[in-house]
Scaffold this active site. Structure first.
Site, PDB file in Angstrom:
ATOM      1  N   HIS A 127       0.813  -1.231   0.000  1.00 41.51           N
ATOM      2  CA  HIS A 127       0.000   0.000   0.000  1.00 41.51           C
ATOM      3  C   HIS A 127       0.841   1.274   0.000  1.00 41.51           C
ATOM      4  CE1 HIS A 127      -3.614  -2.276   0.474  1.00 41.51           C
ATOM      5  NE2 HIS A 127      -3.289  -2.746   1.666  1.00 41.51           N
ATOM      6  N   ASP A 164      -3.197 -10.679  -2.378  1.00 44.09           N
ATOM      7  CA  ASP A 164      -3.712 -10.187  -1.099  1.00 44.09           C
ATOM      8  C   ASP A 164      -5.149  -9.700  -1.338  1.00 44.09           C
ATOM      9  OD1 ASP A 164      -2.514  -8.919   1.708  1.00 44.09           O
ATOM     10  OD2 ASP A 164      -4.148  -7.729   0.870  1.00 44.09           O
ATOM     11  N   HIS A 166      -6.560  -7.128  -0.437  1.00 42.65           N
ATOM     12  CA  HIS A 166      -6.623  -5.684  -0.699  1.00 42.65           C
ATOM     13  C   HIS A 166      -5.863  -5.343  -1.987  1.00 42.65           C
ATOM     14  CE1 HIS A 166      -6.839  -6.247   3.747  1.00 42.65           C
ATOM     15  NE2 HIS A 166      -7.877  -5.435   3.579  1.00 42.65           N
ATOM     16  N   ASP A 252      -5.232 -12.897   3.662  1.00 47.85           N
ATOM     17  CA  ASP A 252      -6.373 -12.253   4.315  1.00 47.85           C
ATOM     18  C   ASP A 252      -7.681 -12.455   3.555  1.00 47.85           C
ATOM     19  OD1 ASP A 252      -5.155 -10.643   2.429  1.00 47.85           O
ATOM     20  OD2 ASP A 252      -4.935  -8.896   3.733  1.00 47.85           O
TER      21      ASP A 252
END
Ligand SMILES: [Zn+2]
Length: 317
Positions: A127, A164, A166, A252
């Site tokens: 990120h 992931d 995200h 996740d």
């Protein structure tokens, strides 16, 4: 079986993101513990990660930002809203070694010592952007690694697969206009970060078409997830013929993980491991470096990691 190099550093244990914070060393430890119980551990070679230098980190980040983070961490005890985590004196060395783990593995792979690598590190990276931390991330570990391979080893085609849950907004931004890196992310739609990772975000300039975003609905199951990857990622990855495959590995999306809504099991992580292996065998002589991102449920993370690495290491030649 392939030799898997695993790089980590004790400093990665010491970064404290704050009381009861989900991003903690335990989630890395459960992966290492679970892999050690598998027969694949016989094919693991362990490495102490080197620290990335400021020059390495500057491939991706503003030098003023790097220095500002160093000072913030040294001062310590501060919760950074932009990172959604705290930093302390241990955080800066942890971040340098988290970025350095991939570089240690890259040198070993490019020198023919190992076929695959896993950077078992934290803080995660995908990120963080040019001049700010974001979503538990300080430096963008996988982007620094990709740029290092371009600069040091003159690679011209690097695939970055990000599974992931995200969207890896920082990695996308780093290579948005760069055709040397094909960034391919499958993630939960309309989630975190807000407003990134949409279908129509495909890069620009020379990099147009070298970003692939595959947003999937909350409650997505294994079959839907893998078939979306097969449909939208695989043909483009094959056509690109990467010289190495880098993977932002996040567990996740596991159904147990309360940080996300999608419902994956070990089957999905095994399935994507097989697909990534096939791509890497096609054009990259099996060269793969996996870099840890998220995964916040210990049982789900361990199950996902065993499934993924078992598939990845099933190469028999
Ligand atoms: Zn994540």
């Amino acid at each position: 079986m392939s030799i898997l190099g695993i790089a980590t550093h004790k400093f990665c244990q010491e970064h404290d993101a704050g009381p009861d914070h989900p991003e903690r060393w335990g989630r890395v430890a459960v992966i290492l513990d679970a892999l050690q119980r598998e027969s694949l551990w016989e094919s693991v070679r362990e490495y102490e990660a080197r620290a990335a230098t400021v020059e390495d980190v500057s491939y991706i980040h503003n030098p003023k930002y790097i220095e500002a983070m160093r000072r913030l961490c040294e001062k310590g005890g501060e919760f950074l809203p932009s990172m959604d985590a705290a930093v302390g004196p241990e955080s800066y060395p942890a971040a340098l070694h988290a970025a350095g783990a991939g570089l240690t593995l890259a040198d070993e792979i490019m020198n023919g010592q190992i076929q695959m690598g896993f950077a078992a590190i934290r803080p995660p990276g995908h990120h963080s952007i040019y001049a700010r931390p974001w979503g538990f991330c300080i430096f963008n570990n996988i982007s620094i690694l990709a740029k290092y391979l371009i600069e040091k080893y003159s690679l011209k085609r690097i695939a970055v697969v990000d599974f992931d849950v995200h969207h890896g907004n920082g990695t996308e931004q780093a290579f948005w206009a760069d055709p040397k890196v094909l960034y391919c992310s499958i993630h939960q739609e309309d989630y975190f970060p807000a407003d990134t990772g949409n279908w129509h975000d495909t890069g620009e300039g020379e990099g147009e078409g070298f970003t692939i975003n595959i947003p999937v609905a909350a409650r997505c199951d294994d079959e839907t997830w893998l078939s979306a990857f097969d449909r939208y990622a695989i043909p483009r990855l094959e056509e690109f013929e990467p010289q190495i495959v880098l993977v932002s590995v996040g567990f996740d999306g596991h159904w147990r993980d309360i940080i996300s809504g999608i419902k994956l099991t070990g089957k999905a992580f095994s399935g994507i491991g097989s697909r990534i292996l096939k791509i890497a065998e096609g054009s990259a002589d099996g060269k793969i470096i996996s870099v840890l991102e998220g995964g916040y449920d210990d049982v789900g993370t361990a199950e996902g990691a065993v499934a993924y690495f078992s598939a990845l290491m099933s190469r028999t030649e």
